[in-house]
Enzyme design. Structure first.
Site, PDB file in Angstrom:
ATOM      1  N   ASP A 146      -7.993  -5.015  -0.206  1.00 48.58           N
ATOM      2  CA  ASP A 146      -8.505  -5.671  -1.414  1.00 48.58           C
ATOM      3  C   ASP A 146      -8.201  -7.155  -1.454  1.00 48.58           C
ATOM      4  OD1 ASP A 146      -9.789  -3.567  -2.562  1.00 48.58           O
ATOM      5  OD2 ASP A 146      -7.936  -2.735  -3.359  1.00 48.58           O
ATOM      6  N   HIS A 164       0.852  -1.182   0.000  1.00 44.99           N
ATOM      7  CA  HIS A 164       0.000   0.000   0.000  1.00 44.99           C
ATOM      8  C   HIS A 164       0.890   1.234   0.000  1.00 44.99           C
ATOM      9  CE1 HIS A 164      -3.031   2.933   1.205  1.00 44.99           C
ATOM     10  NE2 HIS A 164      -3.911   2.052   0.759  1.00 44.99           N
TER      11      HIS A 164
END
Ligand code: CMC
Length: 448
Positions: free
Chosen positions: A384, A327
């Site tokens: 996700d 991320h």
């Protein structure tokens, strides 16, 4: 002071270019002149150097590819601490919101800044129900798309098309007009999400049932079959509600920055949101939840050797990446992923699901979390990774995953758009450092 530092100071003095930082300002000495730039305070997290006069004063601009160090705005909505793995909506920790709130309340909180009273909640919920009818002509637009069209492309187009059916919601200037446009958007968008899905399945569309909650209504609108009685499964409703809450805002990410950038030209809300949907579609952003499942299926089809694919992800010569890992901001466990991982475990248990791709996901998670490459680069499973697993367990088709993300992110996009307009942020217009050809004369084609 060491010899090296003395030398560095002397070198800096000779060149006369240096920066001194104090508690509330930064002094830049450049080309023999001194300039002061104030440090802007924050409630939590990074403070910023206000360089708005930098170019005018020095002729210099900053270069920050991917905006890794650039604050594009002042915001009151969401705060996340990537090192600690914390996320707050309007100051409330995401763990408390996910446990105690519901998606409709979160929409209100993000949009208005405070949790609603009972009356405020009822009136907001009623408005969303009142406005959720989508013009029948929109069905004709939907009809012309091929069934194979990706739902995110269809959703982006339909969102933009809403502009034509709600022209009064385009040029909005007051807070009241913006709030009204926001309620129209929140009301109609869930229908568009359900419709895009039904299109891919060849199912007739419907207008929902306003006696249901926002999430229940969407669930029924999207998944009710024409020839069967619809059963509202509370496990699914609860999982959807949680997933939507966890995706509701994430400060200045790619799609949100897109919405703000488009809206900064005073483009209407619907068109700005349509641009946000397109930005979210990309596999490095919201499209990652679809990419995760496609990757798991690929690993399964290849024989299921997880270690082989982890090695590929680590190999610099190979452009394969483990989707659902890493991320830009979180360099610690994504707090949303922690909540969602538990939900994923609960759902897999509650539904008694046995699925080879999901087994591979669990092995991948374990291997990557213990692997030096992923540990040293602080690459943890992100939201996700697990959201894809839950959607798959709920039987939602892969191509719909990013649409679910968009439905969740909608209140964040709208709140950020409204904040940008109310703060009067100037039109977004970055600069560049040009490195192309120098000035040269045009050469006629015969002489090239
Ligand atoms: N697999 C293997 N290596 C990776 C991965 C990955 N998923 N992610 C990052 N790296 C490596 C990368 O190769 C680089 O290595 P080095 O320093 O040796 O060059 C290092 O880690 C830093 O990566 P980066 O690409 O510079 O980091 P970034 O902040 O620009 O990108 C990211 C963040 C999310 C785009 C990236 O981690 C990625 O591509 N992940 C896979 C896609 C994904 O899951 N995206 C969803 C993000 S969460 C949802 C959202 O908010 O959008």
């Amino acid at each position: 002071m060491s010899e090296l530092s003395l030398f560095a100071l002397f070198y800096v003095y000779l060149n006369q270019n240096y920066i001194i930082m104090s508690d509330n300002k930064v002094i830049l000495n450049y080309d023999g002149n001194s300039y002061e730039y104030p440090i802007v305070d924050s409630t939590l997290g990074d403070r910023g150097i206000d360089i708005s006069k930098l170019r005018d004063q020095t002729g210099l601009i900053t270069l920050d590819l991917g905006y890794k160090n650039t604050g594009a705005t002042l915001s009151d909505i969401t705060y996340l601490d990537g090192d600690k793995g914390e996320l707050y909506y309007r100051g409330y920790p995401i763990e408390q919101i996910a446990e105690k709130s519901n998606f409709t309340e979160v929409m209100y909180l993000l949009l208005h800044g405070e949790l609603p009273t009972e009356n405020q909640f009822t009136s907001f919920d009623n408005n969303i129900k009142k406005y959720n009818f989508v013009a029948d002509e929109m069905k004709k637009i939907l009809d012309v798309f091929p069934r194979s069209a990706h739902p995110m492309g269809v959703l982006s187009s339909l969102t933009s098309a809403l502009t034509a059916f709600n022209p009064k919601a385009v040029n909005v200037n007051s807070k009241e007009e913006m709030d009204h446009a926001a309620e129209l958007m929140l009301a109609k968008f869930s229908h568009l999400c359900a419709w895009t899905y039904r299109k891919t399945q060849g199912l007739p569309i419907n207008h929902g049932d306003n006696s249901l909650s926002y999430v229940e209504n969407f669930y029924r609108m999207a998944f009710r079959l024409p020839n069967e009685e619809f059963v509202m499964d509370p496990v699914v409703v609860n999982a959807l509600d949680k997933l939507l809450i966890l995706h509701a805002d994430h400060e200045q990410n790619c799609s949100t920055s897109t919405v703000r950038m488009v809206g900064s030209a005073h483009t209407g809300l619907f068109a700005s949101i349509s641009a946000g949907v397109s930005a979210l579609w990309g596999p490095l952003h919201g499209g990652a939840n679809q990419a995760v499942i496609e990757m798991l299926e690929m690993i399964e089809a290849d024989g299921g050797d997880v270690n082989k694919w982890v090695e590929k992800a680590k190999n610099k010569e190979d452009n394969f990446r483990l989707m659902g890992f890493g991320h830009r901001v979180y360099k610690n466990f994504d707090p949303r992923a922690k909540i969602i991982k538990k939900a994923a475990d609960d759902i897999l248990n509650a539904l008694g699901i046995q699925d080879k791709a999901l087994d591979i996901a669990m092995q991948l998670e374990k291997v990557a979390l213990e692997d030096d490459y992923f540990v040293s680069k602080k690459l943890y499973p992100n939201v996700d990774f697990y959201s894809g697993i839950i959607y798959r367990a709920l039987g939602i088709p892969t191509e719909m995953f990013t649409v679910m993300f968009a439905l969740g992110r909608l209140p964040g996009w709208i709140s950020q758009w409204k904040e940008m307009r109310l703060h009067g942020d100037p039109i977004g217009r970055p600069r560049q450092v040009y490195q192309g050809a120098g000035v040269r004369d045009y050469v006629a084609m015969t002489n090239r």
